[in-house]
Design a protein around this motif. Structure first.
Motif, PDB file in Angstrom:
ATOM      1  N   TRP A 186     -56.682 -50.122   6.146  1.00 39.68           N
ATOM      2  CA  TRP A 186     -57.241 -48.802   5.844  1.00 39.68           C
ATOM      3  C   TRP A 186     -56.164 -47.896   5.256  1.00 39.68           C
ATOM      4  CZ3 TRP A 186     -56.905 -43.613   6.734  1.00 39.68           C
ATOM      5  CH2 TRP A 186     -58.047 -42.850   6.497  1.00 39.68           C
ATOM      6  N   PHE A 187     -54.996 -47.861   5.880  1.00 39.81           N
ATOM      7  CA  PHE A 187     -53.918 -47.018   5.362  1.00 39.81           C
ATOM      8  C   PHE A 187     -53.351 -47.554   4.045  1.00 39.81           C
ATOM      9  CE2 PHE A 187     -53.417 -45.176   9.728  1.00 39.81           C
ATOM     10  CZ  PHE A 187     -53.566 -43.853   9.341  1.00 39.81           C
ATOM     11  N   GLN A 188     -53.385 -48.860   3.869  1.00 36.06           N
ATOM     12  CA  GLN A 188     -52.908 -49.430   2.613  1.00 36.06           C
ATOM     13  C   GLN A 188     -53.766 -48.949   1.445  1.00 36.06           C
ATOM     14  OE1 GLN A 188     -52.461 -53.683   2.758  1.00 36.06           O
ATOM     15  NE2 GLN A 188     -52.010 -53.886   0.575  1.00 36.06           N
ATOM     16  N   LEU A 189     -55.087 -48.986   1.625  1.00 34.70           N
ATOM     17  CA  LEU A 189     -55.977 -48.548   0.552  1.00 34.70           C
ATOM     18  C   LEU A 189     -55.955 -47.036   0.382  1.00 34.70           C
ATOM     19  CD1 LEU A 189     -58.052 -48.959  -1.639  1.00 34.70           C
ATOM     20  CD2 LEU A 189     -59.814 -49.312   0.113  1.00 34.70           C
ATOM     21  N   THR A 190     -55.975 -46.290   1.478  1.00 32.09           N
ATOM     22  CA  THR A 190     -55.956 -44.825   1.335  1.00 32.09           C
ATOM     23  C   THR A 190     -54.644 -44.357   0.713  1.00 32.09           C
ATOM     24  OG1 THR A 190     -55.227 -44.602   3.641  1.00 32.09           O
ATOM     25  CG2 THR A 190     -57.586 -44.341   3.191  1.00 32.09           C
ATOM     26  N   ASP A 191     -53.533 -45.008   1.032  1.00 30.38           N
ATOM     27  CA  ASP A 191     -52.255 -44.648   0.405  1.00 30.38           C
ATOM     28  C   ASP A 191     -52.317 -44.866  -1.103  1.00 30.38           C
ATOM     29  OD1 ASP A 191     -51.184 -43.917   2.816  1.00 30.38           O
ATOM     30  OD2 ASP A 191     -49.992 -45.744   3.092  1.00 30.38           O
ATOM     31  N   GLN A 192     -52.973 -45.939  -1.521  1.00 30.84           N
ATOM     32  CA  GLN A 192     -53.121 -46.188  -2.956  1.00 30.84           C
ATOM     33  C   GLN A 192     -53.943 -45.085  -3.618  1.00 30.84           C
ATOM     34  OE1 GLN A 192     -53.298 -51.076  -2.500  1.00 30.84           O
ATOM     35  NE2 GLN A 192     -54.618 -50.071  -3.981  1.00 30.84           N
ATOM     36  N   ILE A 193     -55.018 -44.672  -2.932  1.00 29.86           N
ATOM     37  CA  ILE A 193     -55.865 -43.614  -3.497  1.00 29.86           C
ATOM     38  C   ILE A 193     -55.091 -42.303  -3.568  1.00 29.86           C
ATOM     39  CG2 ILE A 193     -57.939 -42.222  -3.116  1.00 29.86           C
ATOM     40  CD1 ILE A 193     -59.201 -44.737  -1.828  1.00 29.86           C
ATOM     41  N   LEU A 194     -54.428 -41.946  -2.461  1.00 36.35           N
ATOM     42  CA  LEU A 194     -53.717 -40.673  -2.401  1.00 36.35           C
ATOM     43  C   LEU A 194     -52.580 -40.588  -3.417  1.00 36.35           C
ATOM     44  CD1 LEU A 194     -53.526 -40.266   1.481  1.00 36.35           C
ATOM     45  CD2 LEU A 194     -55.020 -39.009  -0.064  1.00 36.35           C
ATOM     46  N   SER A 195     -51.951 -41.704  -3.726  1.00 41.33           N
ATOM     47  CA  SER A 195     -50.823 -41.707  -4.665  1.00 41.33           C
ATOM     48  C   SER A 195     -51.236 -41.955  -6.106  1.00 41.33           C
ATOM     49  CB  SER A 195     -49.805 -42.767  -4.238  1.00 41.33           C
ATOM     50  OG  SER A 195     -50.389 -44.063  -4.258  1.00 41.33           O
ATOM     51  N   SER A 196     -52.526 -42.178  -6.335  1.00 39.55           N
ATOM     52  CA  SER A 196     -53.005 -42.472  -7.690  1.00 39.55           C
ATOM     53  C   SER A 196     -52.981 -41.227  -8.564  1.00 39.55           C
ATOM     54  CB  SER A 196     -54.433 -43.024  -7.633  1.00 39.55           C
ATOM     55  OG  SER A 196     -55.332 -42.026  -7.205  1.00 39.55           O
ATOM     56  N   ALA A 197     -52.889 -41.435  -9.866  1.00 43.00           N
ATOM     57  CA  ALA A 197     -52.883 -40.318 -10.813  1.00 43.00           C
ATOM     58  C   ALA A 197     -54.206 -39.571 -10.773  1.00 43.00           C
ATOM     59  CB  ALA A 197     -52.597 -40.836 -12.221  1.00 43.00           C
ATOM     60  N   PHE A 198     -55.329 -40.307 -10.663  1.00 42.70           N
ATOM     61  CA  PHE A 198     -56.634 -39.630 -10.687  1.00 42.70           C
ATOM     62  C   PHE A 198     -56.816 -38.720  -9.483  1.00 42.70           C
ATOM     63  CE2 PHE A 198     -57.849 -43.549  -8.359  1.00 42.70           C
ATOM     64  CZ  PHE A 198     -58.567 -43.034  -7.308  1.00 42.70           C
ATOM     65  N   HIS A 204     -60.485 -31.184  -6.908  1.00 40.02           N
ATOM     66  CA  HIS A 204     -60.980 -31.327  -5.530  1.00 40.02           C
ATOM     67  C   HIS A 204     -60.555 -32.696  -5.012  1.00 40.02           C
ATOM     68  CE1 HIS A 204     -63.561 -31.407  -2.011  1.00 40.02           C
ATOM     69  NE2 HIS A 204     -64.093 -32.536  -2.454  1.00 40.02           N
ATOM     70  N   LYS A 205     -59.884 -32.724  -3.884  1.00 42.03           N
ATOM     71  CA  LYS A 205     -59.384 -33.969  -3.315  1.00 42.03           C
ATOM     72  C   LYS A 205     -60.152 -34.265  -2.022  1.00 42.03           C
ATOM     73  CE  LYS A 205     -54.727 -33.453  -5.241  1.00 42.03           C
ATOM     74  NZ  LYS A 205     -55.129 -32.385  -6.190  1.00 42.03           N
ATOM     75  N   PRO A 206     -61.120 -35.181  -2.104  1.00 37.78           N
ATOM     76  CA  PRO A 206     -61.941 -35.470  -0.924  1.00 37.78           C
ATOM     77  C   PRO A 206     -61.131 -36.124   0.187  1.00 37.78           C
ATOM     78  CG  PRO A 206     -62.346 -37.080  -2.647  1.00 37.78           C
ATOM     79  CD  PRO A 206     -61.481 -36.020  -3.260  1.00 37.78           C
ATOM     80  N   HIS A 207     -61.538 -35.861   1.423  1.00 38.24           N
ATOM     81  CA  HIS A 207     -60.936 -36.504   2.580  1.00 38.24           C
ATOM     82  C   HIS A 207     -61.711 -37.782   2.903  1.00 38.24           C
ATOM     83  CE1 HIS A 207     -58.754 -32.618   4.073  1.00 38.24           C
ATOM     84  NE2 HIS A 207     -58.235 -33.120   2.982  1.00 38.24           N
ATOM     85  N   PHE A 208     -61.475 -38.323   4.087  1.00 34.98           N
ATOM     86  CA  PHE A 208     -62.012 -39.643   4.410  1.00 34.98           C
ATOM     87  C   PHE A 208     -62.823 -39.620   5.709  1.00 34.98           C
ATOM     88  CE2 PHE A 208     -58.415 -40.287   1.678  1.00 34.98           C
ATOM     89  CZ  PHE A 208     -58.820 -41.300   0.827  1.00 34.98           C
ATOM     90  N   GLN A 209     -63.786 -40.531   5.756  1.00 30.77           N
ATOM     91  CA  GLN A 209     -64.556 -40.798   6.969  1.00 30.77           C
ATOM     92  C   GLN A 209     -64.176 -42.198   7.421  1.00 30.77           C
ATOM     93  OE1 GLN A 209     -68.484 -39.137   7.929  1.00 30.77           O
ATOM     94  NE2 GLN A 209     -69.301 -41.162   7.474  1.00 30.77           N
ATOM     95  N   ALA A 210     -63.569 -42.315   8.588  1.00 27.53           N
ATOM     96  CA  ALA A 210     -63.013 -43.581   9.049  1.00 27.53           C
ATOM     97  C   ALA A 210     -63.929 -44.254  10.064  1.00 27.53           C
ATOM     98  CB  ALA A 210     -61.630 -43.348   9.657  1.00 27.53           C
ATOM     99  N   ALA A 211     -63.575 -45.469  10.407  1.00 29.79           N
ATOM    100  CA  ALA A 211     -64.236 -46.309  11.416  1.00 29.79           C
ATOM    101  C   ALA A 211     -65.470 -47.013  10.836  1.00 29.79           C
ATOM    102  CB  ALA A 211     -64.575 -45.540  12.675  1.00 29.79           C
ATOM    103  N   VAL A 212     -66.631 -46.358  10.797  1.00 31.13           N
ATOM    104  CA  VAL A 212     -67.865 -46.944  10.248  1.00 31.13           C
ATOM    105  C   VAL A 212     -68.217 -48.235  10.994  1.00 31.13           C
ATOM    106  CG1 VAL A 212     -69.147 -47.300   8.106  1.00 31.13           C
ATOM    107  CG2 VAL A 212     -66.969 -46.085   8.026  1.00 31.13           C
ATOM    108  N   PHE A 213     -68.341 -48.140  12.313  1.00 33.18           N
ATOM    109  CA  PHE A 213     -68.605 -49.297  13.160  1.00 33.18           C
ATOM    110  C   PHE A 213     -70.098 -49.444  13.453  1.00 33.18           C
ATOM    111  CE2 PHE A 213     -64.232 -48.230  15.113  1.00 33.18           C
ATOM    112  CZ  PHE A 213     -63.579 -48.873  14.073  1.00 33.18           C
TER     113      PHE A 213
END
Length: 532
Positions: A186-198, A204-213
């Motif tokens: 989860w952190f690997q993918l979110t880090d990629q999103i947060l560090s991306s140019a887009f 507007h920088k959306p936040h995240f909804q975690a878990a989804v169990f």
């Protein structure tokens, strides 16, 4: 037009015919958000929903009553079967078709289509494909870039994967998949999103909804893994970052059609039972506490009456509307801030269906089903108060299998009682209103309860001053088994257009000495009492 019904209290009241309920002012209260009721839509069902004005009109009318649109989550099982294909000839394509989806392909302008359709101000949650790790989640990154760029400020939150605790059984992760592995990915993918140019360049920088169990805490882990997926365990595993994690999501279905054993136990009577609702919801009290300890909040990211698309004759009835009302208010009373009801354009539990279709040998029309009216009734509960935040508490004296009650507060220190809600979940079946052309006629009920429909008399001890004028709205239908003829104090929605029809026939009353209010409600009925 309002009907005036002043409630005269008798000097002598027979205890056997009248329940007295005191509203405690010092009880624990939780926030009641105006957007607590939302919808979760399978990605492959989005296009059918936006091909008619029905859904748009329904949600527009809800938004006008509350003052805020219902939030929309685009996610579900198909989210992890989605592929991004910029060369696609159409905005989206479901293979082999949109009812039996193995692969769902999208391109960038797909987001523009549904982003433009829903009411202005709608908050969206979009679920990325976490299943496909190829190229460091290249699919998810392309989805995220398109969603962020196209949806802009309306993209409220991003989810990573759907029901990730089922990934082993689906063959998407190897045995040993646990909260630690999930947290790391989860952190690997979110880090990629947060560090991306887009993302960095987005206004507007959306936040995240975690878990989804998927699996509730009291349900044995389907994978038989030692490390069970829940909010307590995943936060212990390190999935904590309030700077980007706004919410944790769990899913809950009280019944299921997914296999023969569970399908055989389906029951409308079991659905319409407050004690069952409380048992299901109360298991999340420790989960909500864990989310709060992580400086985030908990939501029911996906729910409905029965998993795997529901069952007509249960999911599409007035009893399901009473259940949905009770579920949302019970969830709010323990701190669950939003509840998302899952929709499929041909699902038996969907509150409204956008297009006519052939299903199980029957030609069904587009339309609105009885269970939708839980949202319509709740809209009136959530409305008003000049934008003041509301808080809710469950009433201990209104807590039985067939009866529940809630007090709603606003104002300074949330001590001003604004509204009361009572729900009679007792089963009353009728032969009236049992057919709805958007539901299966083979499930139309032919059973009626015997005798006269019972009434429940309730006396409420409130802090309201004597002489205060009150208004009563009712969620009413012919019976628990009804599929049509449901309304809120005389107002319904046209099944073809989604437009309002009828005039409100609210009842009015006056608070008596000692702050007492006496009301009556039929078996299988809900009422809202508020200051006029």
């Amino acid at each position: 037009m309002a009907y005036i019904l002043t409630f005269f209290l008798l000097q002598v009241v027979l205890a056997s015919s009248l329940s007295t309920i005191k509203v405690p002012l010092d009880s624990s209260k939780r926030i009641l958000r105006p957007d607590i009721y939302g919808y979760s839509i399978e990605p492959s069902s989005v296009d059918p929903y936006i091909q008619s004005n029905l859904s748009s009109n329904i949600l527009k009318n809800i938004a006008e009553i509350i003052g805020k649109p219902a939030p929309i989550r685009v996610g579900g099982n198909i989210a992890d079967q989605t592929q991004f294909d910029p060369s696609l000839g159409t905005p989206s394509s479901a293979l082999p078709d949109d009812t039996k989806v193995e692969v769902f392909r999208i391109r960038k302008d797909w987001f523009a289509g549904w982003g433009d359709y829903f009411p202005s101000g709608t908050d969206f949650i979009y679920t990325l494909n976490l299943r496909n790790t190829t190229g460091s989640w290249s699919t998810a990154m392309k989805e995220a870039e398109a969603a962020v760029n196209v949806l802009g400020e309306s993209l409220s939150l991003i989810e990573l994967g759907n029901e990730i605790d089922h990934y082993i059984s689906k063959g998407w992760r190897k045995p040993g998949w646990d909260t630690k592995q999930y947290t790391r990915q989860w952190f690997q993918l979110t880090d990629q999103i947060l560090s991306s140019a887009f993302y960095k360049q987005a206004k507007h920088k959306p936040h995240f909804q975690a878990a989804v169990f998927a699996d509730p805490p009291w349900v044995p882990d389907q994978q038989e893994e030692v490390d069970d997926f829940d909010i307590i365990n995943v936060t212990r595993a390190g999935l904590v970052d309030p700077s980007i994690i706004q919410t944790y999501a769990v899913h809950l279905y009280p019944q299921s059609t997914c296999d023969a054993a569970r399908a055989s136990r389906l029951s409308l009577n079991l659905l319409s039972d407050h004690q069952v609702v409380w048992t299901n919801i109360s298991q999340y009290i420790p989960q909500e506490a864990a989310a709060r300890a992580a400086n985030s909040s908990l939501v029911l990211g996906e729910t409905n009456s029965a998993s795997c698309s529901g069952r007509s004759g249960i999911s599409d009835t007035f009893g399901a509307a009473l259940w949905g009302t009770d579920l949302v208010l019970t969830a709010a009373s323990i701190g669950i801030e939003q509840v998302f009801f899952h929709l499929g354009h041909q699902s038996e539990y969907s509150g409204f269906t956008p297009l006519p279709y052939n299903y199980k040998g029957e030609d069904l029309s587009a339309g609105i089903r009885a269970n939708f009216y839980s949202h319509f009734f709740l809209a009136h509960i959530l409305a008003g108060n000049n934008g003041q935040p509301l808080e809710i508490t469950a009433l201990p004296a209104a807590n039985a299998s067939d009866f529940s009650g809630y007090a709603i507060f606003a104002g300074e220190q949330q001590l001003n009682l604004e509204k009361l809600v009572f729900i009679d979940l007792g089963v009353w079946n009728s032969t009236n209103g049992v057919h709805n052309p958007s539901t299966l006629s083979s499930t139309d009920s032919d059973f009626a309860s015997s005798g006269t429909r019972p009434q429940r008399k309730v006396q409420v001890d409130t802090p309201w001053k004597p002489g205060t004028r009150i208004e009563i709205l009712k969620l009413q239908g012919p019976g628990t088994n009804a599929k049509s003829d449901v309304n809120v104090s005389g107002v319904s929605l046209d099944s073809r257009t989604g437009n309002l029809r009828g005039q409100t026939k609210a009842e009015e009353g006056i608070v008596q000495n000692g702050g007492l209010v006496q009301i009556e409600l039929l078996r299988a009925e809900a009422i809202l009492i508020q200051k006029a």
